[in-house]
Design a protein around this motif. Structure first.
Motif, short mmCIF file in Angstrom:
data_model
loop_
_atom_site.label_atom_id
_atom_site.label_comp_id
_atom_site.label_asym_id
_atom_site.label_seq_id
_atom_site.Cartn_x
_atom_site.Cartn_y
_atom_site.Cartn_z
N PRO A 27 -16.67 82.71 -1.18
CA PRO A 27 -15.21 83.42 -1.81
C PRO A 27 -14.32 84.05 -0.44
N ARG A 28 -15.04 84.99 0.24
CA ARG A 28 -14.21 85.53 1.34
C ARG A 28 -15.08 85.29 2.70
N ARG A 29 -14.31 84.71 3.55
CA ARG A 29 -14.88 84.40 4.84
C ARG A 29 -14.01 85.12 6.04
N VAL A 30 -14.34 86.02 6.48
CA VAL A 30 -13.87 87.01 7.43
C VAL A 30 -14.44 86.61 8.78
N GLY A 31 -13.10 86.05 9.56
CA GLY A 31 -13.34 85.72 11.05
C GLY A 31 -12.79 86.85 11.92
N LEU A 32 -13.47 87.17 12.90
CA LEU A 32 -12.90 88.02 14.02
C LEU A 32 -13.05 87.35 15.38
N ALA A 33 -11.95 87.49 15.81
CA ALA A 33 -11.72 86.73 17.13
C ALA A 33 -10.40 87.00 17.81
N GLY A 34 -10.37 87.06 19.15
CA GLY A 34 -9.08 87.29 19.73
C GLY A 34 -9.10 86.89 21.26
N GLY A 35 -8.21 87.24 22.05
CA GLY A 35 -8.00 86.86 23.33
C GLY A 35 -7.49 85.35 23.64
N GLU A 36 -7.01 85.36 25.03
CA GLU A 36 -6.21 83.98 25.12
C GLU A 36 -7.47 82.63 25.24
N ARG A 37 -8.69 83.11 25.55
CA ARG A 37 -9.83 82.09 25.60
C ARG A 37 -10.01 81.45 24.31
N LYS A 38 -9.65 82.33 23.35
CA LYS A 38 -10.23 81.87 22.03
C LYS A 38 -9.07 81.40 21.11
N ARG A 39 -7.92 81.33 21.77
CA ARG A 39 -6.79 80.94 20.63
C ARG A 39 -6.69 79.46 19.95
N GLN A 40 -7.11 78.53 20.81
CA GLN A 40 -7.18 77.24 20.15
C GLN A 40 -8.24 77.16 19.11
N ALA A 41 -9.45 77.77 19.35
CA ALA A 41 -10.38 77.77 18.36
C ALA A 41 -10.09 78.70 17.22
N VAL A 42 -9.36 79.75 17.31
CA VAL A 42 -9.07 80.26 16.06
C VAL A 42 -8.08 79.69 15.32
N ARG A 43 -6.92 79.03 15.82
CA ARG A 43 -6.00 78.30 15.05
C ARG A 43 -6.99 77.08 14.58
N ALA A 44 -7.86 76.39 14.93
CA ALA A 44 -8.55 75.37 14.38
C ALA A 44 -9.45 75.86 13.36
N ALA A 45 -9.82 77.09 13.26
CA ALA A 45 -10.74 77.67 12.12
C ALA A 45 -9.85 77.87 10.90
N LEU A 46 -8.65 78.25 11.36
CA LEU A 46 -7.84 78.57 10.35
C LEU A 46 -7.22 77.43 9.66
N LEU A 47 -6.89 76.45 10.22
CA LEU A 47 -6.49 75.10 9.99
C LEU A 47 -7.54 74.33 8.91
N GLY A 48 -8.96 74.47 9.10
CA GLY A 48 -9.87 73.99 8.77
C GLY A 48 -10.52 74.65 7.49
N GLY A 49 -9.94 75.95 7.23
CA GLY A 49 -10.66 76.43 6.20
C GLY A 49 -11.70 77.17 6.34
N TRP A 50 -12.19 77.32 8.08
CA TRP A 50 -13.30 78.01 8.04
C TRP A 50 -13.40 79.47 7.57
N VAL A 51 -12.41 80.33 7.98
CA VAL A 51 -12.23 81.51 7.61
C VAL A 51 -10.98 81.67 6.68
N ASN A 52 -10.96 82.71 5.81
CA ASN A 52 -9.77 82.96 5.02
C ASN A 52 -9.23 84.19 5.10
N VAL A 53 -9.83 84.99 6.01
CA VAL A 53 -9.54 86.46 6.24
C VAL A 53 -9.45 86.52 7.92
N LEU A 54 -8.54 86.89 8.65
CA LEU A 54 -8.58 87.00 9.90
C LEU A 54 -8.28 88.25 10.58
N VAL A 55 -9.27 88.53 11.59
CA VAL A 55 -8.89 89.92 12.20
C VAL A 55 -8.84 89.57 13.67
#
Length: 326
Positions: free
Chosen positions: A286-314
């Protein structure tokens, strides 16, 4: 909440309006308690309460939320609306990757301290420097914040690095007041046959059943290139496997499950060698919290959001703005 200066309703300045304004000023500007106002003005406390409510309804009193520096509720609300998130937490982070890591660790710790209220069955990724930063910044819970914490992928690796995976789980469980469950296997094994043999073990069967009962996951979001911690642990694919993933369109991963820029799962031969929660079971938590930041990970973070891999983002401010600019 304070009386709105000069912007109230166009009401006749009769005794009722004067009383409403006086009570509102005493309560909201001078901090006088309702019982004291009642005594001062020879009113009942119930009437004081009704007058305060009426003052708000008429616009004599208006609520103004003052946003503190370093709080980014506007960005958080935009991310939640844009990507259908349950919640977003955006923090200031300036400097190199270590500075971003420290900021995310503090934000993640704060999020857990305010949202783990007991009864959760929590799964965590095993090889995440970001989660280690969270664990190092958590304050001990006075009452248990979760019932159990379990690794989502195998936590066995190169001895010197495995100690970090073990510390992550042990420390989180200790601070939160939960019972820990280790996955007694590598996160990535040498062949599908080895994985199949491990999954037939009764202990692994018990762990798989626990994965299906999780109420919350706490994970790092990885870029295609493995992190230093994962690489050093021996649980990352080699250069040839990384090349095949790149050619297949992979941009990032969660728990060694790789996805493309649109968030869709990228199938690869690594899937049959991962000892960990499967993608379907993971995305049913039900609650999938993803933690990531920084320029190197921006494409991966966006993809994780689009794919519903996480539904809470830090994440950090710069990443949040980049996600909204896409």
């Amino acid at each position: 909440m304070a009386p709105a200066p000069g912007t109230g309703p166009r009401l006749s300045a009769d005794g009722q309006v004067r009383l409403l304004t006086k009570v509102a000023r005493l309560y909201h500007e001078r901090g006088v308690r309702q019982t004291e106002i009642a005594s001062m003005l020879h009113l009942s406390q119930a009437r004081v309460s009704r007058l305060l409510k009426r003052a708000a309804e008429l616009g004599i009193v208006r609520t103004v939320v003052v946003v503190t520096a370093g709080v980014h509720t506007d960005l958080e609300e935009q991310l939640e609306a844009r990507y259908g998130l349950l919640e977003a937490v955006v923090v200031d982070a300036e400097g190199d990757e270590q500075d971003v890591l420290a900021a995310l660790g503090s934000a993640g710790a704060g999020y857990l301290e305010t949202t783990l209220t007991g009864g959760e069955r929590l799964g965590i990724s095993s090889w995440s420097a970001t989660l280690l930063a969270v664990a190092d910044r958590l304050h001990p819970f006075r009452t248990p914040g979760a019932d159990s914490i379990i690794q989502l992928v195998g936590g066995v690796g190169v001895a010197s690095v495995q100690a970090e995976a073990n510390r992550l789980l042990s420390q989180l469980a200790s601070v939160v007041g939960a019972s820990p469950t280790f996955v007694p296997a590598p996160g990535l094994v040498g062949s599908p046959d080895v994985r199949a043999g491990l999954l037939q073990d009764p202990a692994m069967g018990s762990i798989a059943s626990q994965w299906r009962e999780l109420t919350m996951a706490l994970v790092g979001i990885g870029s295609l290139a493995p992190s230093r911690l994962l690489l050093d642990s021996g649980n990352a694919g080699g250069p040839l496997e990384q090349q095949h993933l790149r050619e297949a369109g992979a941009v990032g991963d969660v728990c060694n499950r790789f996805f493309a820029a649109d968030g869709s799962l990228v199938a690869s031969e690594l899937d049959d060698r991962v000892v960990g929660i499967d993608p379907t079971t993971f995305r049913e938590i039900p609650r999938r919290v993803g933690l990531a930041g920084g320029e190197r990970k921006r494409q991966a973070v966006r993809a994780a959001l689009l794919g519903g891999w996480v539904n809470v983002l830090v994440t950090d401010v710069a990443t949040a703005r980049a996600l909204l600019a896409d």
